[in-house]
Structures are given as structure tokens and as C-alpha cells.
Design a protein around this motif. Structure first.
Motif, PDB file in Angstrom:
ATOM      1  N   GLN A   1      27.585  50.185  82.136  1.00  0.00           N
ATOM      2  CA  GLN A   1      27.855  51.612  82.302  1.00  0.00           C
ATOM      3  C   GLN A   1      28.848  52.073  81.248  1.00  0.00           C
ATOM      4  OE1 GLN A   1      25.900  53.340  83.836  1.00  0.00           O
ATOM      5  NE2 GLN A   1      26.153  53.431  86.061  1.00  0.00           N
ATOM      6  N   PRO A   2      28.762  53.265  80.656  1.00  0.00           N
ATOM      7  CA  PRO A   2      27.942  54.379  81.112  1.00  0.00           C
ATOM      8  C   PRO A   2      26.492  54.424  80.623  1.00  0.00           C
ATOM      9  CG  PRO A   2      29.342  55.097  79.300  1.00  0.00           C
ATOM     10  CD  PRO A   2      29.676  53.656  79.570  1.00  0.00           C
ATOM     11  N   SER A   3      26.024  53.480  79.775  1.00  0.00           N
ATOM     12  CA  SER A   3      24.673  53.644  79.239  1.00  0.00           C
ATOM     13  C   SER A   3      23.611  53.498  80.325  1.00  0.00           C
ATOM     14  CB  SER A   3      24.427  52.634  78.114  1.00  0.00           C
ATOM     15  OG  SER A   3      24.327  51.327  78.639  1.00  0.00           O
ATOM     16  N   GLY A   4      23.916  52.757  81.403  1.00  0.00           N
ATOM     17  CA  GLY A   4      22.939  52.569  82.466  1.00  0.00           C
ATOM     18  C   GLY A   4      21.844  51.581  82.090  1.00  0.00           C
ATOM     19  N   GLU A   5      22.065  50.784  81.039  1.00  0.00           N
ATOM     20  CA  GLU A   5      21.058  49.823  80.586  1.00  0.00           C
ATOM     21  C   GLU A   5      21.270  48.465  81.251  1.00  0.00           C
ATOM     22  OE1 GLU A   5      18.492  50.266  78.421  1.00  0.00           O
ATOM     23  OE2 GLU A   5      18.959  52.402  78.198  1.00  0.00           O
ATOM     24  N   LYS A   6      20.147  47.778  81.494  1.00  0.00           N
ATOM     25  CA  LYS A   6      20.230  46.442  82.073  1.00  0.00           C
ATOM     26  C   LYS A   6      20.324  45.384  80.975  1.00  0.00           C
ATOM     27  CE  LYS A   6      18.256  45.507  86.594  1.00  0.00           C
ATOM     28  NZ  LYS A   6      17.030  45.143  87.313  1.00  0.00           N
ATOM     29  N   ALA A   7      20.977  44.285  81.279  1.00  0.00           N
ATOM     30  CA  ALA A   7      21.041  43.151  80.360  1.00  0.00           C
ATOM     31  C   ALA A   7      20.988  41.889  81.199  1.00  0.00           C
ATOM     32  CB  ALA A   7      22.341  43.196  79.573  1.00  0.00           C
ATOM     33  N   TYR A   8      20.774  40.746  80.535  1.00  0.00           N
ATOM     34  CA  TYR A   8      20.765  39.469  81.258  1.00  0.00           C
ATOM     35  C   TYR A   8      21.771  38.499  80.660  1.00  0.00           C
ATOM     36  CZ  TYR A   8      16.780  41.003  83.904  1.00  0.00           C
ATOM     37  OH  TYR A   8      15.973  41.704  84.766  1.00  0.00           O
ATOM     38  N   VAL A   9      22.319  37.647  81.514  1.00  0.00           N
ATOM     39  CA  VAL A   9      23.282  36.645  81.058  1.00  0.00           C
ATOM     40  C   VAL A   9      22.517  35.434  80.545  1.00  0.00           C
ATOM     41  CG1 VAL A   9      25.216  35.147  81.693  1.00  0.00           C
ATOM     42  CG2 VAL A   9      24.922  37.375  82.823  1.00  0.00           C
ATOM     43  N   LYS A  10      22.556  35.252  79.209  1.00  0.00           N
ATOM     44  CA  LYS A  10      21.879  34.110  78.620  1.00  0.00           C
ATOM     45  C   LYS A  10      22.707  32.848  78.885  1.00  0.00           C
ATOM     46  CE  LYS A  10      20.464  33.507  73.971  1.00  0.00           C
ATOM     47  NZ  LYS A  10      20.377  34.261  72.722  1.00  0.00           N
ATOM     48  N   SER A  11      23.981  32.951  78.593  1.00  0.00           N
ATOM     49  CA  SER A  11      24.901  31.838  78.850  1.00  0.00           C
ATOM     50  C   SER A  11      26.309  32.397  78.842  1.00  0.00           C
ATOM     51  CB  SER A  11      24.754  30.754  77.784  1.00  0.00           C
ATOM     52  OG  SER A  11      24.981  31.307  76.510  1.00  0.00           O
ATOM     53  N   LEU A  12      27.267  31.602  79.326  1.00  0.00           N
ATOM     54  CA  LEU A  12      28.645  32.090  79.343  1.00  0.00           C
ATOM     55  C   LEU A  12      29.639  30.982  79.032  1.00  0.00           C
ATOM     56  CD1 LEU A  12      29.704  32.854  83.006  1.00  0.00           C
ATOM     57  CD2 LEU A  12      27.383  32.228  82.441  1.00  0.00           C
ATOM     58  N   GLU A  13      30.856  31.400  78.667  1.00  0.00           N
ATOM     59  CA  GLU A  13      31.900  30.459  78.257  1.00  0.00           C
ATOM     60  C   GLU A  13      33.236  30.836  78.870  1.00  0.00           C
ATOM     61  OE1 GLU A  13      32.441  30.319  73.991  1.00  0.00           O
ATOM     62  OE2 GLU A  13      30.274  30.427  73.693  1.00  0.00           O
ATOM     63  N   LEU A  14      33.985  29.790  79.235  1.00  0.00           N
ATOM     64  CA  LEU A  14      35.384  29.975  79.614  1.00  0.00           C
ATOM     65  C   LEU A  14      36.193  29.092  78.678  1.00  0.00           C
ATOM     66  CD1 LEU A  14      35.322  29.686  83.528  1.00  0.00           C
ATOM     67  CD2 LEU A  14      35.754  31.756  82.200  1.00  0.00           C
ATOM     68  N   ASP A  15      37.217  29.633  78.060  1.00  0.00           N
ATOM     69  CA  ASP A  15      38.032  28.857  77.121  1.00  0.00           C
ATOM     70  C   ASP A  15      37.176  28.093  76.119  1.00  0.00           C
ATOM     71  OD1 ASP A  15      40.462  29.655  78.160  1.00  0.00           O
ATOM     72  OD2 ASP A  15      40.478  28.070  79.675  1.00  0.00           O
ATOM     73  N   SER A  16      36.188  28.774  75.535  1.00  0.00           N
ATOM     74  CA  SER A  16      35.305  28.203  74.510  1.00  0.00           C
ATOM     75  C   SER A  16      34.410  27.062  75.000  1.00  0.00           C
ATOM     76  CB  SER A  16      36.093  27.703  73.292  1.00  0.00           C
ATOM     77  OG  SER A  16      36.956  28.685  72.840  1.00  0.00           O
ATOM     78  N   GLU A  17      34.312  26.870  76.325  1.00  0.00           N
ATOM     79  CA  GLU A  17      33.406  25.848  76.837  1.00  0.00           C
ATOM     80  C   GLU A  17      32.289  26.496  77.636  1.00  0.00           C
ATOM     81  OE1 GLU A  17      35.032  22.519  78.993  1.00  0.00           O
ATOM     82  OE2 GLU A  17      36.619  22.334  77.472  1.00  0.00           O
ATOM     83  N   ALA A  18      31.056  26.022  77.422  1.00  0.00           N
ATOM     84  CA  ALA A  18      29.930  26.579  78.159  1.00  0.00           C
ATOM     85  C   ALA A  18      30.085  26.253  79.645  1.00  0.00           C
ATOM     86  CB  ALA A  18      28.632  25.987  77.627  1.00  0.00           C
ATOM     87  N   VAL A  19      29.853  27.243  80.498  1.00  0.00           N
ATOM     88  CA  VAL A  19      29.932  27.032  81.951  1.00  0.00           C
ATOM     89  C   VAL A  19      28.726  27.706  82.603  1.00  0.00           C
ATOM     90  CG1 VAL A  19      32.454  26.847  82.120  1.00  0.00           C
ATOM     91  CG2 VAL A  19      31.384  29.109  82.162  1.00  0.00           C
TER      92      VAL A  19
END
Ligand code: GDP
Length: 440
Positions: free
Chosen positions: A293-311
Motif C-alpha cells: 500500500q498505497p499502490s494496492g498491488e500484490k507481490a509474493y515472497v520469493k525468499s527472505l533473510e535475517l542478518d544476511s542469512e536465508a530463513v
């Protein structure tokens, strides 16, 4: 309701492991994490104190400090060496790609700390607003040297204390700094403690949530190591770092719908669109659908990181880097809100806040700040002044609202922005904070 259909895209959607994130979190609970802001009058010694704290915790090494000291000496300002630690770190960070430039982290045995908004930035207040709205607690640095304490109390100490309180911070650790300049006078410390307690409790802090530590940020006394100065032997309390470790983080809204304010948008090896920010509420995992928001567009989480590590997942209170897919980068900007498409935050252009006035309020132009977001707006109506404690109406439709009073204020903005009840906003005018409060 502002939710648009998913953009047709050939990219396959990322897969989800369908984890029960909250139970995963319970199982994994490791080190406590806490975040804080550092506030206080200019020259109170905020940068020096934080630089010294990081040095004594071995987060920065002596060689780096020596280099700064030499450079600073050549400029005839040797005492600035410690303050430069923070500035330098900020600069180094801004060249990196994957970390939020506004977060400085360090760890002790028990706790992982994030310093939100390292001091020393030029336009300090907007940064502080963003920082304070996410902080578990604040360090208030007070200059104990003769005369400085008195002028500081009239200066930014007051504005900063009001601001952090309005932004929901309830715990304050007061660093009574530069005690080396007054020969570690216990009398001076007691006098300052007495005055600042009175002042903070009038601002709405509870005494049990305030602690005082006599320190010298320059020499490092009572930060990580107890002062060895015999003149300071009267102090038998905790060091600064112990006070930080003993502070309980605020409860995180883990089971609420997802809310994250974007603090950075960039390209990375993993995705042409990567964002970072702190999760304010809820949780997320790889494969999740998100709404921006505010664009109202959907997206998907491909991958994520905490402290530069994939989680696989992340929860409220964590600073996360998210690689997105299935969205055009033009729909995503710093300050936008990422939320749960099933329970989205709506975009509005008019809102009512219960505001604490810092200055005289009347129908006027204001800048509206919420975290890192800001928008131009206008106070269009002031339906009532309220009793500070009980919240009951004192006067309907006042012409003006006086400083330090509480009032219900209606603000209209020039565009629609994502805002919802319970959020804290700050109103500023010509570079000064005029009011802060809670959205109704
Ligand atoms: P800031 O504006 O609050 O970040 O303040 P700085 O960290 O830049 O410090 C302002 C000045 O106070 C500098 O000249 C510091 O060397 C000095 N200073 C900071 N802490 C101490 C202290 O504990 N003792 C003494 N004597 N000077 C200090």
C-alpha cells in the motif's frame, strides 16, 4: 477497498512450506532482541557515548579508533574520534547493499541490540520519529557539566522526551553524562536525577520505568566497565550495558495481521526487487502473498533473510530483507506498507488523532510523519480539548489548542496514504514538531 487483481505474470509463484510460523518461533526462541533510540540535547555526548560503548564491547577495534584519533588531531579536535565511530559505520553501511542503513547492531551474551537512528544525523527529528516508533526503550543523554544541564532541559531534552513518550516508548535509561567534568559529584548526580525524574513523570513516564546511570561517555566509566575513579566509588548501581540488558522488550504483536514499513528498496542477486524493513506486526514466510500500500498491488515472497542469512520465516520485531516476485518495482517505494492481503491496511486521506500539542495548534498546514512515511496535510478541525488523564472532553471546538494540552484533531492530507487506528503520527510545521499522537 483498494485491492487490485493480481498482475498477470508468467513467473511461477514461489512455493510455500506452509509452516505454522508462531510455533516455529516459539521453538526457536534464542537470544532476546531489543531496540532503542538515543536522544538528548545537541552536544550532550550521544555519539561519543555510543562510540565508546561499541569500542568497549569490542564491536569496533582500537586500531580504527586510533586512525580516527590521528585524523581528528590533525583537525585539532581529538575528542571527536569516538563520535566518528558511528558516522563512519553509517558511511560504510550506505555503500553495502543488503542492510538497512538506519540500523546499527551489536550483541552481548544475553541480548542482540539494534540502535535505531544512530545520532548525529543532520535532520534529526524525522529520523528520531521513525526510530522511536519502533523502539523498545530510549537512552536519554544528559550533560551534567555546570550550566549545560540547565540549558539542555529547556532545549531539546524536553522536545525529545515528549516525542518518545508520544511515540509509545515507556522505558527510559538516563545517562547522566560528563560526570568527569564535575569531579564525579554525587550531589550533582542526585540533583539531576531529582529534576529529570520530576520532568519525565510530568511527561507521562512511570518512575519504575526510569533508571539513572552516572557515566563518562568520553572515558567509558560505567558504560561496560565500572568506573575505577575513586571519586565515583559512591555509585553502587548497574552499568549502562546491564541496564540495557535488564530492559524488557515490548510485547510483539505476533498474532496480528502482517504490517511492515519499507525502509529500503533495492536490486539484489536474488531478485530485481528486494525490500527491507522491520515487521511491526504479524509474521510472514516464503511463498506468502503480500499487499503493498498505497499502490494496492500484490507481490509474493520469493525468499527472505535475517542478518544476511536465508530463513524460512520472520516475525514482528525483526528487521527482515524480503526478495519479492510477481510485482513491478514501480509499485514499491520507501515508506510504503506491506500487509496481509486478507486483512489489509486501507489508504485514507483524512484522520483523527488524539494529539499532545507541543506548540499552539490551529487550522494550519502540517507535515504528517508516520515512521518513514511523510505527507503534506492540514489541520482542518479541532473537535475538542481533552483531559490528559481521563480523556473526557474539556472544551468543544476550541479556536486554538495550547502547548502541552491534549486535543482531538482532524487532519486532511493531499493524497491517500496507508494509515489505521492505533498508529502513532507526528505533525510538524516549518521543521518543528507541533503535535504527536495516536490515530483513533
Ligand atoms: P552529541 O551532539 O550529543 O552527539 O555530542 P558529541 O558526542 O558530539 O559530544 C559533544 C562534545 O562533548 C564533544 O566535544 C565530546 O568530546 C564531549 N564529551 C562527550 N562526552 C563526554 C564526557 O563524558 N566527558 C567529557 N569531558 N566530555 C565529553
Amino acid at each position: 477497498d483498494g485491492v487490485k487483481a493480481l498482475k498477470v505474470d508468467d513467473t511461477p509463484l514461489p512455493k510455500s512450506k506452509n509452516l505454522d510460523v508462531l510455533s516455529e518461533y516459539e521453538k526457536s526462541k534464542g537470544k532476546k532482541s531489543a531496540s532503542f533510540v538515543v536522544v538528548g540535547h545537541v552536544d550532550a555526548g550521544k555519539s561519543t557515548l555510543m562510540g565508546r560503548l561499541l569500542l568497549d564491547l569490542n564491536v569496533v577495534d582500537q586500531r580504527t579508533i586510533e586512525r580516527y584519533r590521528k585524523e581528528a588531531e590533525q583537525m585539532g579536535k581529538s575528542s571527536f574520534a569516538l563520535a566518528w565511530v558511528l558516522d563512519q559505520r553509517t558511511e560504510e553501511r550506505s555503500r553495502g547493499v543488503t542492510i538497512d542503513i538506519a540500523t546499527n547492531r551489536f550483541e552481548t551474551e544475553s541480548t542482540s541490540f539494534t540502535i535505531l537512528d544512530a545520532p548525529g544525523h543532520r535532520d534529526f527529528i524525522p529520523n528520531m520519529i521513525a526510530g522511536a516508533s519502533q523502539a523498545d526503550f530510549a537512552i536519554l543523554v544528559i550533560d551534567a557539566s555546570t550550566g549545560s544541564f540547565e540549558s539542555g532541559l529547556k532545549g531539546q531534552t524536553r522536545e525529545h522526551s515528549l516525542l518518545i513518550r508520544s511515540m509509545g516508548v515507556s522505558r527510559v535509561i538516563v545517562a547522566v553524562n560528563k560526570l568527569d567534568t564535575v569531579g564525579w559529584s554525587q550531589e550533582r548526580f542526585d540533583e539531576i536525577t531529582h529534576q529529570v525524574s520530576g520532568f519525565l513523570s510530568a511527561t507521562g513516564f512511570q518512575l519504575k520505568n526510569i533508571s539513572f546511570v552516572p557515566v563518562s561517555g568520553l572515558l567509558g566509566d560505567n558504560l561496560v566497565n565500572k568506573s575505577t575513579d575513586p571519586a565515583a566509588s559512591w555509585y553502587t548501581g548497574e552499568t549502562m550495558i546491564k541496564e540495557l540488558e535488564n530492559s524488557e522488550p515490548m510485547t510483539r504483536a505476533l498474532d496480528k495481521p502482517l504490517r511492515l514499513t519499507i525502509s529500503e528498496v533495492f536490486r539484489s542477486a536474488q531478485s530485481p526487487l528486494t525490500i527491507s524493513g522491520r515487521i511491526d506486526a504479524g509474521s510472514l514466510q516464503a511463498g506468502d502473498a503480500l499487499l503493498v500500500q498505497p499502490s494496492g498491488e500484490k507481490a509474493y515472497v520469493k525468499s527472505l533473510e535475517l542478518d544476511s542469512e536465508a530463513v524460512d520465516w520472520a516475525v514482528a520485531g525483526q528487521n527482515v530483507v524480503i526478495h519479492l516476485s510477481n510485482i513491478d518495482p514501480i509499485h514499491v517505494r520507501v515508506g510504503d506498507i506491506v500487509c496481509d492481503p486478507k486483512a489489509p491496511v486501507n489508504c485514507i486521506d483524512t484522520f483523527t488523532i488524539k494529539a499532545l500539542a507541543f506548540d499552539i495548534l490551529m487550522p494550519m498546514q502540517v507535515d504528517v510523519h508516520r515512521g518513514r512515511m511523510w505527507a503534506a496535510g492540514q489541520i482542518v478541525q479541532m473537535p475538542a480539548t481533552l483531559d490528559k488523564v481521563k480523556g473526557t472532553i474539556l472544551k468543544k471546538n476550541p479556536k486554538i489548542v495550547k502547548p502541552a494540552s491534549v486535543a482531538r484533531v482532524v487532519v486532511k492530507m493531499s493524497s491517500k496514504v496507508p494509515l489505521e487506528a492505533g498508529q502513532r503520527v507526528v505533525l510538524r510545521s516549518n521543521g518543528d514538531t507541533v503535535a504527536a499522537g495516536l490515530l483513533e
